[in-house]
Design an enzyme around this catalytic site. Sequence first.
Site, PDB file in Angstrom:
ATOM      1  N   GLU A 252       0.830  -1.245   0.113  1.00  0.00           N
ATOM      2  CA  GLU A 252      -0.002  -0.026   0.020  1.00  0.00           C
ATOM      3  C   GLU A 252       0.950   1.347   0.069  1.00  0.00           C
ATOM      4  O   GLU A 252       0.678   1.940   1.073  1.00  0.00           O
ATOM      5  CB  GLU A 252      -0.980   0.068   1.212  1.00  0.00           C
ATOM      6  CG  GLU A 252      -1.869  -1.060   1.080  1.00  0.00           C
ATOM      7  CD  GLU A 252      -2.929  -1.141   2.224  1.00  0.00           C
ATOM      8  OE1 GLU A 252      -2.935  -0.468   3.377  1.00  0.00           O
ATOM      9  OE2 GLU A 252      -3.820  -2.049   2.306  1.00  0.00           O
TER      10      GLU A 252
ATOM     11  N   GLU B   6      -5.008  -8.680  -1.318  1.00  0.00           N
ATOM     12  CA  GLU B   6      -5.433  -8.513   0.125  1.00  0.00           C
ATOM     13  C   GLU B   6      -6.904  -8.035   0.059  1.00  0.00           C
ATOM     14  O   GLU B   6      -7.079  -6.916  -0.323  1.00  0.00           O
ATOM     15  CB  GLU B   6      -4.508  -7.778   0.770  1.00  0.00           C
ATOM     16  CG  GLU B   6      -4.901  -7.503   2.270  1.00  0.00           C
ATOM     17  CD  GLU B   6      -4.036  -6.368   3.195  1.00  0.00           C
ATOM     18  OE1 GLU B   6      -2.742  -6.356   2.897  1.00  0.00           O
ATOM     19  OE2 GLU B   6      -4.612  -5.492   3.772  1.00  0.00           O
TER      20      GLU B   6
END
Length: 489
Positions: A176, A290
């Site tokens: 991220e 994810e």
Amino acid sequence: MKEIAVTIDDKNVIASVSESFHGVAFDASLFSPKGLWSFVDITSPKLFKLLEGLSPGYFRVGGTFANWLFFDLDENNKWKDYWAFKDKTPETATITRRWLFRKQNNLKKETFDDLVKLTKGSKMRLLFDLNAEVRTGYEIGKKMTSTWDSSEAEKLFKYCVSKGYGDNIDWELGNEPDHTSAHNLTEKQVGEDFKALHKVLEKYPTLNKGSLVGPDVGWMGVSYVKGLADGAGDHVTAFTLHQYYFDGNTSDVSTYLDATYFKKLQQLFDKVKDVLKNSPHKDKPLWLGETSSGYNSGTKDVSDRYVSGFLTLDKLGLSAANNVKVVIRQTIYNGYYGLLDKNTLEPNPDYWLMHVHNSLVGNTVFKVDVSDPTNKARVYAQCTKTNSKHTQSRYYKGSLTIFALNVGDEDVTLKIDQYSGKKIYSYILTPEGGQLTSQKVLLNGKELKLVSDQLPELNADESKTSFTLSPKTFGFFVVSDANVEACKK
């Protein structure tokens, strides 16, 4: 009783997902001294069996802490080699705190050995996220000045080669960057970092055979997918997205039943396709690298209960219909959304749902039209998996698996005229006692549970003559004599 017309175009295949469609995530924070590693035994035979129930698939070691994960540090490592701040600006202080918090995140050789044994023994692939936040040349307040420091990754690569590892390992770089980066990495930097990683991997042929995927970003970071495509699109195997529907801390049971959330995932897929529409890599595979229901570790007493299954099942079906090759569930244990209890390793309801899906659903996907304006009944269709060892009934090529969910308040019968009169094998999942927050799930009225730490046989109900779901339930229907041509291959 509500009757809903459903049409399945079984003459045209709209997608084909990976044989390793299912994946589970293992958070790198568990390697931290303050993590939960001491409570987790990844050498447990029970864990091997449970992971095998989702195989073949991916076991992802990642998360925010992966950005700062070091490999087998000794006592003489000098952290200041990476960080040499001289001023005391607020930005310096913020980054320094993050660094000090994570600098003890150390992966021992023995632990990595256990991860390789676990994944090989359970027929999973190890997807390992490398530390993109370890960088050189960074100057406070400036962007585009730092480069990824590959020295720690090379230590790991050399160790893998020395141990003969590599045939079941795939790689990521960073977690991220749009959300958790202390360096405020740009899209261009991420592309350059992946290009650098690919160049390093080329020095290790046995490791370079695995997949390289990224950039592991969520809704707000879709532009990073374009940056990776532009900078290193030729070198990555797939683009990875992170997806959650809502904040788990502010959600309750009603949130998990709200049909308006079903469209959120489709919006993400559409956004990525739009960003890549003019890219030469627009057809590169997408993964959900994810994903779970609610971020911030899910919702207490909800995410690990039966009610979480509606969003989970819809995600599996909708992802496949969008040709998303792999879906990696956050997380195997830890947080409120864990698939397993972290202390006992007993499965939570979503584990059982994913296991049943993995046992019945193949990789060939068909278009389904559902005449339900309320969107409370969701239906998907794929070829039946014919090589599962977990089902009592053995299905032949040509069989079709239809799976559906009903978040409405009345019984629903799916009117699928093209399969009228066909033999139906039903696998209906319901919560114990009808309680949506039950941690026990029933398959055709019988509780799903381990038997001497072994997965039970999945038995179908062969008495049903219609595709019917009670209110707030979900299930699978195998049409064994559907004779679908595309499912005979």
